[in-house]
Motif scaffolding. Structure first.
Motif, PDB file in Angstrom:
ATOM      1  N   GLN A   1     -13.291 -73.670 -13.188  1.00  0.00           N
ATOM      2  CA  GLN A   1     -14.314 -74.747 -13.740  1.00  0.00           C
ATOM      3  C   GLN A   1     -15.756 -74.366 -13.048  1.00  0.00           C
ATOM      4  OE1 GLN A   1     -13.692 -77.329 -15.196  1.00  0.00           O
ATOM      5  NE2 GLN A   1     -11.569 -78.086 -15.060  1.00  0.00           N
ATOM      6  N   GLU A   2     -15.480 -73.364 -12.320  1.00  0.00           N
ATOM      7  CA  GLU A   2     -16.871 -72.889 -12.007  1.00  0.00           C
ATOM      8  C   GLU A   2     -17.661 -71.999 -12.977  1.00  0.00           C
ATOM      9  OE1 GLU A   2     -16.095 -70.676  -8.370  1.00  0.00           O
ATOM     10  OE2 GLU A   2     -15.562 -72.571  -7.226  1.00  0.00           O
ATOM     11  N   ASP A   3     -16.996 -71.478 -13.870  1.00  0.00           N
ATOM     12  CA  ASP A   3     -17.505 -70.611 -15.116  1.00  0.00           C
ATOM     13  C   ASP A   3     -17.311 -71.078 -16.288  1.00  0.00           C
ATOM     14  OD1 ASP A   3     -18.148 -68.325 -16.840  1.00  0.00           O
ATOM     15  OD2 ASP A   3     -17.816 -66.980 -15.126  1.00  0.00           O
ATOM     16  N   ALA A   4     -18.113 -71.878 -16.606  1.00  0.00           N
ATOM     17  CA  ALA A   4     -18.171 -72.637 -18.070  1.00  0.00           C
ATOM     18  C   ALA A   4     -17.910 -71.728 -19.398  1.00  0.00           C
ATOM     19  CB  ALA A   4     -19.116 -73.727 -18.337  1.00  0.00           C
ATOM     20  N   VAL A   5     -18.831 -70.569 -19.228  1.00  0.00           N
ATOM     21  CA  VAL A   5     -18.800 -69.511 -19.920  1.00  0.00           C
ATOM     22  C   VAL A   5     -17.406 -68.684 -20.081  1.00  0.00           C
ATOM     23  CG1 VAL A   5     -19.956 -67.365 -20.817  1.00  0.00           C
ATOM     24  CG2 VAL A   5     -21.215 -69.193 -19.782  1.00  0.00           C
ATOM     25  N   LEU A   6     -16.949 -68.513 -19.158  1.00  0.00           N
ATOM     26  CA  LEU A   6     -15.499 -67.820 -19.208  1.00  0.00           C
ATOM     27  C   LEU A   6     -14.595 -68.594 -19.901  1.00  0.00           C
ATOM     28  CD1 LEU A   6     -14.331 -65.002 -18.354  1.00  0.00           C
ATOM     29  CD2 LEU A   6     -13.815 -65.970 -16.151  1.00  0.00           C
ATOM     30  N   THR A   7     -14.756 -69.885 -19.592  1.00  0.00           N
ATOM     31  CA  THR A   7     -13.572 -70.982 -19.831  1.00  0.00           C
ATOM     32  C   THR A   7     -13.741 -71.109 -21.353  1.00  0.00           C
ATOM     33  OG1 THR A   7     -13.721 -72.222 -17.873  1.00  0.00           O
ATOM     34  CG2 THR A   7     -12.764 -73.307 -19.836  1.00  0.00           C
ATOM     35  N   ALA A   8     -15.082 -70.967 -21.800  1.00  0.00           N
ATOM     36  CA  ALA A   8     -15.255 -71.109 -23.303  1.00  0.00           C
ATOM     37  C   ALA A   8     -14.675 -69.659 -23.990  1.00  0.00           C
ATOM     38  CB  ALA A   8     -16.688 -71.277 -23.454  1.00  0.00           C
ATOM     39  N   GLU A   9     -14.992 -68.826 -23.359  1.00  0.00           N
ATOM     40  CA  GLU A   9     -14.586 -67.464 -23.828  1.00  0.00           C
ATOM     41  C   GLU A   9     -12.874 -67.464 -24.126  1.00  0.00           C
ATOM     42  OE1 GLU A   9     -15.836 -64.762 -25.292  1.00  0.00           O
ATOM     43  OE2 GLU A   9     -17.462 -65.960 -25.239  1.00  0.00           O
ATOM     44  N   PHE A  10     -12.411 -68.277 -23.236  1.00  0.00           N
ATOM     45  CA  PHE A  10     -10.688 -68.034 -23.366  1.00  0.00           C
ATOM     46  C   PHE A  10     -10.427 -68.893 -24.556  1.00  0.00           C
ATOM     47  CE2 PHE A  10     -10.591 -67.391 -18.385  1.00  0.00           C
ATOM     48  CZ  PHE A  10     -10.848 -66.251 -18.507  1.00  0.00           C
ATOM     49  N   THR A  11     -10.897 -69.776 -24.827  1.00  0.00           N
ATOM     50  CA  THR A  11     -10.623 -70.916 -25.825  1.00  0.00           C
ATOM     51  C   THR A  11     -10.881 -70.077 -27.222  1.00  0.00           C
ATOM     52  OG1 THR A  11     -11.416 -72.764 -24.609  1.00  0.00           O
ATOM     53  CG2 THR A  11     -11.317 -73.031 -26.834  1.00  0.00           C
ATOM     54  N   ILE A  12     -12.089 -69.514 -27.390  1.00  0.00           N
ATOM     55  CA  ILE A  12     -12.254 -68.591 -28.421  1.00  0.00           C
ATOM     56  C   ILE A  12     -11.368 -67.634 -28.763  1.00  0.00           C
ATOM     57  CG2 ILE A  12     -14.037 -67.238 -29.640  1.00  0.00           C
ATOM     58  CD1 ILE A  12     -16.415 -68.462 -28.117  1.00  0.00           C
ATOM     59  N   ARG A  13     -10.767 -66.973 -27.827  1.00  0.00           N
ATOM     60  CA  ARG A  13      -9.712 -65.922 -27.814  1.00  0.00           C
ATOM     61  C   ARG A  13      -8.239 -66.367 -27.888  1.00  0.00           C
ATOM     62  NH1 ARG A  13     -12.352 -61.968 -23.184  1.00  0.00           N
ATOM     63  NH2 ARG A  13     -14.534 -61.746 -24.052  1.00  0.00           N
ATOM     64  N   ASN A  14      -8.104 -67.653 -28.051  1.00  0.00           N
ATOM     65  CA  ASN A  14      -6.910 -68.207 -28.200  1.00  0.00           C
ATOM     66  C   ASN A  14      -5.900 -67.647 -28.903  1.00  0.00           C
ATOM     67  OD1 ASN A  14      -4.854 -70.323 -27.469  1.00  0.00           O
ATOM     68  ND2 ASN A  14      -5.457 -71.335 -29.348  1.00  0.00           N
ATOM     69  N   LYS A  15      -4.860 -67.196 -28.292  1.00  0.00           N
ATOM     70  CA  LYS A  15      -3.635 -66.422 -28.837  1.00  0.00           C
ATOM     71  C   LYS A  15      -3.816 -65.173 -29.133  1.00  0.00           C
ATOM     72  CE  LYS A  15      -1.743 -70.634 -31.303  1.00  0.00           C
ATOM     73  NZ  LYS A  15      -1.324 -71.299 -32.740  1.00  0.00           N
ATOM     74  N   ARG A  16      -4.824 -64.592 -28.887  1.00  0.00           N
ATOM     75  CA  ARG A  16      -5.051 -63.094 -29.011  1.00  0.00           C
ATOM     76  C   ARG A  16      -4.425 -62.375 -27.800  1.00  0.00           C
ATOM     77  NH1 ARG A  16     -10.231 -61.859 -32.512  1.00  0.00           N
ATOM     78  NH2 ARG A  16      -9.030 -59.981 -32.890  1.00  0.00           N
ATOM     79  N   ILE A  17      -3.981 -61.213 -28.082  1.00  0.00           N
ATOM     80  CA  ILE A  17      -3.176 -60.430 -26.981  1.00  0.00           C
ATOM     81  C   ILE A  17      -4.447 -59.264 -26.791  1.00  0.00           C
ATOM     82  CG2 ILE A  17      -1.040 -60.566 -27.682  1.00  0.00           C
ATOM     83  CD1 ILE A  17      -0.948 -57.775 -28.610  1.00  0.00           C
ATOM     84  N   SER A  18      -4.248 -59.116 -25.447  1.00  0.00           N
ATOM     85  CA  SER A  18      -5.285 -58.000 -24.755  1.00  0.00           C
ATOM     86  C   SER A  18      -4.618 -57.380 -23.443  1.00  0.00           C
ATOM     87  CB  SER A  18      -6.679 -58.415 -24.497  1.00  0.00           C
ATOM     88  OG  SER A  18      -7.627 -57.714 -24.175  1.00  0.00           O
ATOM     89  N   PHE A  19      -5.448 -56.983 -22.574  1.00  0.00           N
ATOM     90  CA  PHE A  19      -5.116 -56.669 -21.010  1.00  0.00           C
ATOM     91  C   PHE A  19      -6.057 -56.578 -20.084  1.00  0.00           C
ATOM     92  CE2 PHE A  19      -5.798 -53.057 -24.087  1.00  0.00           C
ATOM     93  CZ  PHE A  19      -6.949 -52.525 -23.599  1.00  0.00           C
ATOM     94  N   CYS A  20      -5.664 -56.913 -19.077  1.00  0.00           N
ATOM     95  CA  CYS A  20      -6.526 -56.759 -17.812  1.00  0.00           C
ATOM     96  C   CYS A  20      -6.170 -55.484 -17.021  1.00  0.00           C
ATOM     97  CB  CYS A  20      -6.672 -57.939 -17.124  1.00  0.00           C
ATOM     98  SG  CYS A  20      -5.127 -58.168 -16.088  1.00  0.00           S
ATOM     99  N   VAL A  21      -7.265 -55.156 -16.277  1.00  0.00           N
ATOM    100  CA  VAL A  21      -6.993 -53.898 -15.515  1.00  0.00           C
ATOM    101  C   VAL A  21      -7.112 -54.145 -14.020  1.00  0.00           C
ATOM    102  CG1 VAL A  21      -9.359 -53.016 -15.529  1.00  0.00           C
ATOM    103  CG2 VAL A  21      -7.639 -51.291 -15.414  1.00  0.00           C
ATOM    104  N   HIS A  22      -6.332 -53.226 -13.182  1.00  0.00           N
ATOM    105  CA  HIS A  22      -6.226 -53.142 -11.782  1.00  0.00           C
ATOM    106  C   HIS A  22      -6.360 -52.033 -11.424  1.00  0.00           C
ATOM    107  CE1 HIS A  22      -4.984 -57.576 -10.940  1.00  0.00           C
ATOM    108  NE2 HIS A  22      -4.234 -57.522 -12.147  1.00  0.00           N
ATOM    109  N   ALA A  23      -6.986 -51.738 -10.127  1.00  0.00           N
ATOM    110  CA  ALA A  23      -7.076 -50.376  -9.675  1.00  0.00           C
ATOM    111  C   ALA A  23      -5.979 -50.351  -8.654  1.00  0.00           C
ATOM    112  CB  ALA A  23      -8.558 -50.184  -8.736  1.00  0.00           C
TER     113      ALA A  23
END
Length: 218
Positions: free
Chosen positions: A174-196
């Motif tokens: 809830q602290e990042d409305a822009v990020l939350t909106a991005e998740f909705t726009i990308r709904n159902k798309r596959i991708s990946f995140c990276v960890h060091a």
């Protein structure tokens, strides 16, 4: 967007410095696991030796972009790298191609694996997600900025781990409305995140949270 039109479109530059909360990552991974139960050959995660990756970046520092392509080999999802001077989706003859492990791949073999993905696992994914995910691209500066960020932690990073996921709408941040909106726009798309990865003995990727590498294009 149909394939012909998507190939004519340049790739949007993506900033992957954004950290993702663990609970959001867990949610997206759970969504991806649902796809794995329906589609054979989906790989859960990938690892890339950091020394190898940094050498590839150094060897191709004259190129502007690093592209991560989805490939299919032996009926399984793989990820391949290409270093390129252009921001377009189609494979170019002057690009340099590697496997995620750092091995050189001939351009003809690389193109064949891209085609195999589009016609195989990619086609099945499109039926489930309604999207045609092919690749994502970053500037080399963007990647080097991420690696510099990790080095500033003064911890020895030995590898990068890419966790596959599928986006879905969420109100967990809830602290990042822009990020939350991005998740909705990308709904159902596959991708990946990276960890060091820091501790080679235990293969743990704590204490650094994952960073979102952006949705694949086109």
């Amino acid at each position: 967007m149909d394939l012909k039109k998507s190939q004519e479109k340049g790739i949007d530059e993506i900033n992957f410095i954004k950290e993702i909360k663990p609970e959001i990552e867990a949610l997206f991974i759970k969504e991806y696991q649902k796809l794995r139960s329906k589609i054979n050959g989906l790989t859960e995660s990938f690892s890339l030796d950091l020394k190898t990756f940094k050498q590839l970046l150094s060897d191709n520092q004259n190129k502007a972009y690093c592209k991560f392509y989805y490939l299919q080999k032996d009926d399984f999802l793989h990820i391949g790298l290409s270093f390129s001077d252009n921001d377009q989706c189609p494979i170019k003859t002057d690009d340099v191609f590697y496997s995620l492990e750092g091995d050189v791949i001939k351009d003809t073999d690389f193109a064949a694996m891209v085609t195999a993905f589009k016609e195989g696992i990619g086609a099945q994914l499109q039926k489930e997600t309604g999207e045609e995910d092919v690749l994502t691209a970053y500037t080399l500066k963007n990647i080097n900025d991420y690696l510099t960020k990790m080095e500033r932690l003064k911890l020895t990073v030995y590898a990068l781990k890419f966790n596959m996921w599928q986006y879905c709408p969420t109100d967990l941040d809830q602290e990042d409305a822009v990020l939350t909106a991005e998740f909705t726009i990308r709904n159902k798309r596959i991708s990946f995140c990276v960890h060091a990865l820091f501790n080679e003995a235990s293969s743990t990727f704590d204490p650094v949270p994952g960073s979102d590498l952006g949705n694949l294009r086109p």
